[in-house]
Design a protein around this motif. Sequence first.
Motif, PDB file in Angstrom:
ATOM      1  N   UNK A  44       0.859  -1.182   0.000  1.00 36.06           N
ATOM      2  CA  UNK A  44       0.000   0.000   0.000  1.00 36.06           C
ATOM      3  C   UNK A  44       0.895   1.232   0.000  1.00 36.06           C
ATOM      4  N   UNK A  45       0.871   1.970  -1.093  1.00 32.51           N
ATOM      5  CA  UNK A  45       1.670   3.194  -1.214  1.00 32.51           C
ATOM      6  C   UNK A  45       0.832   4.350  -0.698  1.00 32.51           C
ATOM      7  N   UNK A  46       1.012   4.667   0.554  1.00 32.07           N
ATOM      8  CA  UNK A  46       0.160   5.668   1.194  1.00 32.07           C
ATOM      9  C   UNK A  46       0.700   7.070   0.954  1.00 32.07           C
ATOM     10  N   UNK A  47      -0.184   7.942   0.490  1.00 32.54           N
ATOM     11  CA  UNK A  47       0.221   9.286   0.080  1.00 32.54           C
ATOM     12  C   UNK A  47      -0.212  10.349   1.096  1.00 32.54           C
ATOM     13  N   UNK A  48      -0.271   9.956   2.363  1.00 31.83           N
ATOM     14  CA  UNK A  48      -0.615  10.916   3.413  1.00 31.83           C
ATOM     15  C   UNK A  48      -2.036  10.788   3.915  1.00 31.83           C
ATOM     16  N   UNK A  49      -2.539   9.575   4.039  1.00 30.18           N
ATOM     17  CA  UNK A  49      -3.911   9.369   4.512  1.00 30.18           C
ATOM     18  C   UNK A  49      -4.060   9.835   5.952  1.00 30.18           C
ATOM     19  N   UNK A  50      -5.233  10.381   6.246  1.00 31.22           N
ATOM     20  CA  UNK A  50      -5.523  10.854   7.602  1.00 31.22           C
ATOM     21  C   UNK A  50      -6.755  10.158   8.183  1.00 31.22           C
TER      22      UNK A  50
END
Length: 389
Positions: A44-50
């Motif tokens: 999972x390439x997470x791009x800044x999930x909040x």
Amino acid sequence: MTRSDEIELSIVMPCLNEAETLAICIDKAQGYLDRSGVVGEIVIADNGSTDGSQQIAIAHGARVVDVESKGYGNALMGGITASRGTYVIMGDADDSYDFSTLDPFVERLRAGDDLVMGNRFRGGIEPGAMPPLHKYLGNPVLSWIGRVLFRSPIKDFHCGLRGFRRQSMLDLHLQATGMEFASEMVVKSTLGGAKVSEVPTTLKKDGRSRPPHLRSWRDGWRHLRFLLIFSPRWLFLIPGAVAFVIGLLGTLLITFGPLVFGDIGLDISSQVYLAALTVVGYQAVIFAILTKIYAQHEGFQIPRGRNFDRLQKRISLESGAVVGLLVFLVGLVIGIVQFASWAGSGFGPQDAAATMRLATPASLLMILGAQTIMAGLFLGVLSVGVKRR
């Protein structure tokens, strides 16, 4: 722990606040790996999930890679770079693609294909899964442009589910950071002679309650803009050169008198329009050359011909300034001669046709000269070395 060289397939999903659907996608992907026996991993390439997407991914057995640089392309490249598989299958984490049915992709990759694209128009698009604007205009038109310009066999350039050899993709040095990353992957693979194929893929309506990240007109333009960077020759250079030659010859010939073709006569009004055509054509030629130089300067590895390489070695800020200045001075001298002739007659009334017949090409040469000088200056700006992070 499984060693990196034992992993055959990495399933990579870009993620930005996908808590509603991420677990479903991971579970389907893991189910596929368990059922098929393929040794793989889920990244999972997470791009800044909040919204807690990272914790959900870990809880369901996926490996999370944090990608700080924003953008679809950045997220995917972060995930691809961090993946450990020989092959990579990437897809959106919104449950619009079924990660439990990846056999066609794996089969084509094992058969030696470098890039395997899903084709939603062959596999089926469920009602409401794709806006009519995308289904009937955006995707078909952009895919058609890509096929025509790059002779690509791909008929669905923007399908989010695709597989490829990891090393082959890394060797392309993909640069796009946003949604146009999807087009860059296909274009560079095609131009690089990679073995590319398509398999039918079904697109479902995504399971999120919020609107998608995609913005139709903005992202459509970004895809089109990217295609233009890679195809300045056919879109600008050749049409521009034809317009320039026709316009310039016509403008100069009318300087000596009207042109008559059967019942059609071209005179000073036609000369003005031909001069305008010359300027537009010349701008297109300059744009094509500078676009290609800019693309190469920014790291886009586009095809280079020997003729262009020779031209690039000869053109510079100095050569552009010299040629432009000479052309400008020719037009200026003609204008000065005209002014002197008018002054010699006591600044009296002039023959409008005779005056315009000479003033038009003089003005044209000054415009072309000024454009050449400015193009040389811009080329000088491009050639300035900068330190890149």
